[in-house]
Design an enzyme around this catalytic site. Sequence first.
Site, PDB file in Angstrom:
ATOM      1  CE  LYS A  52      -2.031   5.165 -48.943  1.00 31.45           C
ATOM      2  NZ  LYS A  52      -3.275   5.251 -48.135  1.00 31.45           N
ATOM      3  N   GLY A  53       4.153   7.756 -47.459  1.00 28.77           N
ATOM      4  CA  GLY A  53       4.747   8.779 -46.594  1.00 28.77           C
ATOM      5  C   GLY A  53       5.698   9.762 -47.264  1.00 28.77           C
ATOM      6  CG  ASP A 109       8.217   8.141 -44.785  1.00 24.12           C
ATOM      7  OD1 ASP A 109       9.035   7.186 -44.761  1.00 24.12           O
ATOM      8  OD2 ASP A 109       7.025   7.990 -44.468  1.00 24.12           O
ATOM      9  CG  ASP A 112      11.590   3.812 -36.494  1.00 32.62           C
ATOM     10  OD1 ASP A 112      12.437   3.439 -35.669  1.00 32.62           O
ATOM     11  OD2 ASP A 112      10.445   4.153 -36.157  1.00 32.62           O
ATOM     12  CB  VAL A 162       7.586  12.522 -36.298  1.00 29.01           C
ATOM     13  CG1 VAL A 162       8.487  12.806 -35.114  1.00 29.01           C
ATOM     14  CG2 VAL A 162       8.291  11.612 -37.291  1.00 29.01           C
ATOM     15  CG  ASP A 168       0.285   7.375 -42.068  1.00 27.03           C
ATOM     16  OD1 ASP A 168       1.486   7.111 -42.298  1.00 27.03           O
ATOM     17  OD2 ASP A 168      -0.560   6.497 -41.819  1.00 27.03           O
ATOM     18  NE  ARG A 174      -0.942   9.258 -45.756  1.00 28.02           N
ATOM     19  CZ  ARG A 174      -0.042   8.318 -45.488  1.00 28.02           C
ATOM     20  NH1 ARG A 174       1.225   8.645 -45.346  1.00 28.02           N
ATOM     21  NH2 ARG A 174      -0.407   7.051 -45.342  1.00 28.02           N
TER      22      ARG A 174
HETATM   23  P1  XMP Z   1      11.446   1.039 -40.460  1.00 24.32           P
HETATM   24  O1  XMP Z   1      11.309   0.754 -38.995  1.00 24.32           O
HETATM   25  O2  XMP Z   1      11.265  -0.184 -41.296  1.00 24.32           O
HETATM   26  O3  XMP Z   1      10.222   1.995 -40.755  1.00 24.32           O
HETATM   27  O4  XMP Z   1      12.716   1.794 -40.782  1.00 24.32           O
HETATM   28  C1  XMP Z   1      10.137   2.657 -41.932  1.00 24.32           C
HETATM   29  C2  XMP Z   1       8.730   3.094 -42.233  1.00 24.32           C
HETATM   30  O5  XMP Z   1       7.910   3.142 -41.062  1.00 24.32           O
HETATM   31  C3  XMP Z   1       7.146   4.316 -41.026  1.00 24.32           C
HETATM   32  N1  XMP Z   1       7.523   5.072 -39.820  1.00 24.32           N
HETATM   33  C4  XMP Z   1       6.885   6.149 -39.370  1.00 24.32           C
HETATM   34  N2  XMP Z   1       5.822   6.782 -39.857  1.00 24.32           N
HETATM   35  N3  XMP Z   1       5.981   8.350 -38.103  1.00 24.32           N
HETATM   36  C5  XMP Z   1       5.372   7.892 -39.223  1.00 24.32           C
HETATM   37  O6  XMP Z   1       4.401   8.491 -39.655  1.00 24.32           O
HETATM   38  C6  XMP Z   1       7.062   7.752 -37.543  1.00 24.32           C
HETATM   39  O7  XMP Z   1       7.582   8.215 -36.520  1.00 24.32           O
HETATM   40  C7  XMP Z   1       7.543   6.583 -38.209  1.00 24.32           C
HETATM   41  N4  XMP Z   1       8.570   5.751 -37.973  1.00 24.32           N
HETATM   42  C8  XMP Z   1       8.524   4.834 -38.974  1.00 24.32           C
HETATM   43  C9  XMP Z   1       7.465   5.051 -42.300  1.00 24.32           C
HETATM   44  O8  XMP Z   1       6.465   4.782 -43.267  1.00 24.32           O
HETATM   45  C10 XMP Z   1       8.769   4.496 -42.766  1.00 24.32           C
HETATM   46  O9  XMP Z   1       8.928   4.490 -44.159  1.00 24.32           O
HETATM   47 MG    MG Z   2       3.587   5.437 -42.832  1.00 28.07          MG
END
Ligand code: XMP
Ligand code: MG
Length: 188
Positions: A52-53, A109, A112, A162, A168, A174
Amino acid sequence: MQLEHMRHESLPADITKVLFSEQQIKEAVQRIGSQITRDYSGQKLLLITVLKGAFIFMADLVRAIEGHVEIDFMAVSSYGAEAKSSGIVRIIKDLNTSVEGRHVLIVEDILDSGLTLKYLIKNLKSRGPLSIEVATLLFKEGKQQTNVQCRYIGLTCPDEFVVGYGLDYAEAYRNLPYIGVLAPSACV
Ligand code: XMP
Ligand code: MG
């Protein structure tokens, strides 16, 4: 200036600071939109949003792109309700559209560890798209565990959790119009 000051004073208790203001986000989205308009000029583009992000990013980005754009949505889960990656990706909702022979742009979104995108790209590539690229609003510096090529990056962010502008923590925050840092004490 005064408005900015007032906003900071009224931050939710668990938000330690505003990392990117509405204006900074807007500028990043406009910049990416212009790049995409230029790069896909004369071509039909399919934007695939990862729910959803990325829903707010997508809504703003699509209006910053000129030309033929179609959209579809996917939902994946990599975190559950936790604030760190499990490395396990599940498809919760798949596309309604076929990507075969299409120019595909994945809208994310935040990048990471990159594990979610790595999985998604592999999965979508197996369906025979003409091209596949990635646009991410946020790119966490130095966190990538895998070599994912991201053609469009909005903003580079530090290694903090974040929230806001679609992102979220346990489904909350959100609706914040800015991107803020969540207090570590809030991540239980
Ligand atoms: P990876 O580690 O697979 O993560 O690249 C990707 C998904 O993890 C969520 N994500 C976050 N969501 N704040 C958030 O709200 C953060 O700091 C964060 N870091 C990772 C996000 O959904 C992303 O698509
Ligand atoms: Mg998320």
